[in-house]
Design an enzyme around this catalytic site. Structure first.
Site, PDB file in Angstrom:
ATOM      1  N   TYR A   1       0.814  -1.435   0.106  1.00  0.00           N
ATOM      2  CA  TYR A   1       0.191   0.042  -0.134  1.00  0.00           C
ATOM      3  C   TYR A   1       0.869   1.253   0.072  1.00  0.00           C
ATOM      4  O   TYR A   1       0.449   2.283  -0.220  1.00  0.00           O
ATOM      5  CB  TYR A   1      -1.014   0.092   1.232  1.00  0.00           C
ATOM      6  CG  TYR A   1      -2.099  -1.039   1.013  1.00  0.00           C
ATOM      7  CD1 TYR A   1      -3.325  -0.551   0.288  1.00  0.00           C
ATOM      8  CD2 TYR A   1      -2.177  -2.387   1.455  1.00  0.00           C
ATOM      9  CE1 TYR A   1      -4.302  -1.347   0.040  1.00  0.00           C
ATOM     10  CE2 TYR A   1      -2.998  -3.109   1.170  1.00  0.00           C
ATOM     11  CZ  TYR A   1      -4.397  -3.027   0.586  1.00  0.00           C
ATOM     12  OH  TYR A   1      -5.390  -3.527   0.224  1.00  0.00           O
TER      13      TYR A   1
ATOM     14  N   GLY B   1       2.901   3.583  -1.718  1.00  0.00           N
ATOM     15  CA  GLY B   1       3.053   4.234  -3.043  1.00  0.00           C
ATOM     16  C   GLY B   1       1.961   4.104  -3.637  1.00  0.00           C
ATOM     17  O   GLY B   1       0.738   4.191  -3.142  1.00  0.00           O
TER      18      GLY B   1
ATOM     19  N   GLY C   1      -1.472   3.631  -5.561  1.00  0.00           N
ATOM     20  CA  GLY C   1      -2.291   2.182  -5.491  1.00  0.00           C
ATOM     21  C   GLY C   1      -2.225   1.113  -4.267  1.00  0.00           C
ATOM     22  O   GLY C   1      -1.661   1.629  -3.379  1.00  0.00           O
TER      23      GLY C   1
ATOM     24  N   HIS D   1      -4.090   5.297   5.436  1.00  0.00           N
ATOM     25  CA  HIS D   1      -3.608   6.673   4.563  1.00  0.00           C
ATOM     26  C   HIS D   1      -4.431   6.589   3.515  1.00  0.00           C
ATOM     27  O   HIS D   1      -4.945   7.512   3.005  1.00  0.00           O
ATOM     28  CB  HIS D   1      -2.271   6.880   4.433  1.00  0.00           C
ATOM     29  CG  HIS D   1      -2.057   8.264   4.155  1.00  0.00           C
ATOM     30  ND1 HIS D   1      -1.513   8.242   2.742  1.00  0.00           N
ATOM     31  CD2 HIS D   1      -2.253   9.370   4.554  1.00  0.00           C
ATOM     32  CE1 HIS D   1      -1.171   9.658   2.680  1.00  0.00           C
ATOM     33  NE2 HIS D   1      -1.643  10.427   3.793  1.00  0.00           N
ATOM     34  N   ASP D   2      -4.172   5.472   2.562  1.00  0.00           N
ATOM     35  CA  ASP D   2      -5.047   5.434   1.273  1.00  0.00           C
ATOM     36  C   ASP D   2      -6.646   5.693   1.517  1.00  0.00           C
ATOM     37  O   ASP D   2      -7.154   6.391   0.565  1.00  0.00           O
ATOM     38  CB  ASP D   2      -4.639   3.960   0.718  1.00  0.00           C
ATOM     39  CG  ASP D   2      -3.309   3.815   0.125  1.00  0.00           C
ATOM     40  OD1 ASP D   2      -2.475   4.787   0.084  1.00  0.00           O
ATOM     41  OD2 ASP D   2      -3.135   3.007  -0.664  1.00  0.00           O
TER      42      ASP D   2
ATOM     43  N   TYR E   1      -7.617   9.218   2.178  1.00  0.00           N
ATOM     44  CA  TYR E   1      -7.441  10.011   1.024  1.00  0.00           C
ATOM     45  C   TYR E   1      -8.611   9.634   0.031  1.00  0.00           C
ATOM     46  O   TYR E   1      -9.162  10.423  -0.700  1.00  0.00           O
ATOM     47  CB  TYR E   1      -6.314   9.597   0.031  1.00  0.00           C
ATOM     48  CG  TYR E   1      -4.859  10.573   0.331  1.00  0.00           C
ATOM     49  CD1 TYR E   1      -4.996  11.213   1.587  1.00  0.00           C
ATOM     50  CD2 TYR E   1      -4.018  10.669  -0.661  1.00  0.00           C
ATOM     51  CE1 TYR E   1      -3.736  12.048   1.752  1.00  0.00           C
ATOM     52  CE2 TYR E   1      -2.941  11.547  -0.262  1.00  0.00           C
ATOM     53  CZ  TYR E   1      -2.760  12.437   0.854  1.00  0.00           C
ATOM     54  OH  TYR E   1      -1.739  13.003   1.072  1.00  0.00           O
TER      55      TYR E   1
ATOM     56  N   TYR F   1      -2.457  22.605   2.725  1.00  0.00           N
ATOM     57  CA  TYR F   1      -2.660  23.118   4.145  1.00  0.00           C
ATOM     58  C   TYR F   1      -1.713  23.471   5.101  1.00  0.00           C
ATOM     59  O   TYR F   1      -0.444  23.613   4.669  1.00  0.00           O
ATOM     60  CB  TYR F   1      -3.109  21.596   4.677  1.00  0.00           C
ATOM     61  CG  TYR F   1      -2.290  20.347   4.584  1.00  0.00           C
ATOM     62  CD1 TYR F   1      -0.958  20.331   5.548  1.00  0.00           C
ATOM     63  CD2 TYR F   1      -2.436  19.524   3.879  1.00  0.00           C
ATOM     64  CE1 TYR F   1      -0.299  19.327   5.337  1.00  0.00           C
ATOM     65  CE2 TYR F   1      -1.544  18.192   3.579  1.00  0.00           C
ATOM     66  CZ  TYR F   1      -0.530  18.282   4.495  1.00  0.00           C
ATOM     67  OH  TYR F   1       0.441  17.201   4.477  1.00  0.00           O
TER      68      TYR F   1
ATOM     69  N   ASP G   1      -2.787  13.136   6.464  1.00  0.00           N
ATOM     70  CA  ASP G   1      -1.201  12.829   6.292  1.00  0.00           C
ATOM     71  C   ASP G   1      -0.440  12.896   7.823  1.00  0.00           C
ATOM     72  O   ASP G   1       0.567  12.112   8.056  1.00  0.00           O
ATOM     73  CB  ASP G   1      -0.514  14.191   5.784  1.00  0.00           C
ATOM     74  CG  ASP G   1      -0.919  14.127   4.161  1.00  0.00           C
ATOM     75  OD1 ASP G   1      -1.574  13.261   3.722  1.00  0.00           O
ATOM     76  OD2 ASP G   1      -0.566  14.965   3.643  1.00  0.00           O
TER      77      ASP G   1
END
Length: 118
Positions: free
Chosen positions: A28, A30, A32, A48-49, A52, A67, A92
């Protein structure tokens, strides 16, 4: 945005590992992601993916959103107003803190995702 995310990672891990080391790690970290995370650090990237993805559903563009944040005592802290900036910053910051706690296993860098990420 992704540059700020890299800086947050440096803040949280005290600069002990280059941000790019996380760009091709596990299933996960990087671009995709698929399958089962290979370890705790890869799970941080999966979360995190997903964060997002939620930001995208809210109409945000997380990889491009600028931000406001600061690094205090190796803790990234967001200070953006509510909305996309705040949401993406929180994604993040949570990931950077997660990365700092999770062990980095060199054997999970640049793995064969076709074989290991099912």
């Amino acid at each position: 945005n992704l540059i700020q995310f890299g800086n947050m990672i440096q803040c949280a891990n005290k600069g002990s590992r280059p941000s790019l080391d996380y760009a091709d790690y596990g299933c996960y970290c990087g671009w995709g992601g698929s399958g089962t995370p290979v370890d705790e650090l890869d799970r941080c990237c999966q979360v995190h993916d997903n964060c997002y993805e939620q930001a995208g559903k809210k109409g945000c563009f997380p990889k491009l959103t600028l931000y406001s944040w600061k690094c205090t005592g190796n803790v990234p802290t967001c200070n953006s107003k509510p909305g996309c900036k705040s949401f993406v910053c929180a994604c993040d910051a949570a990931a950077a803190k997660c990365f700092a706690k999770a062990p980095y296993k060199k054997e999970n860098y640049n793995i064969d995702t076709k074989k290991r990420c099912k």
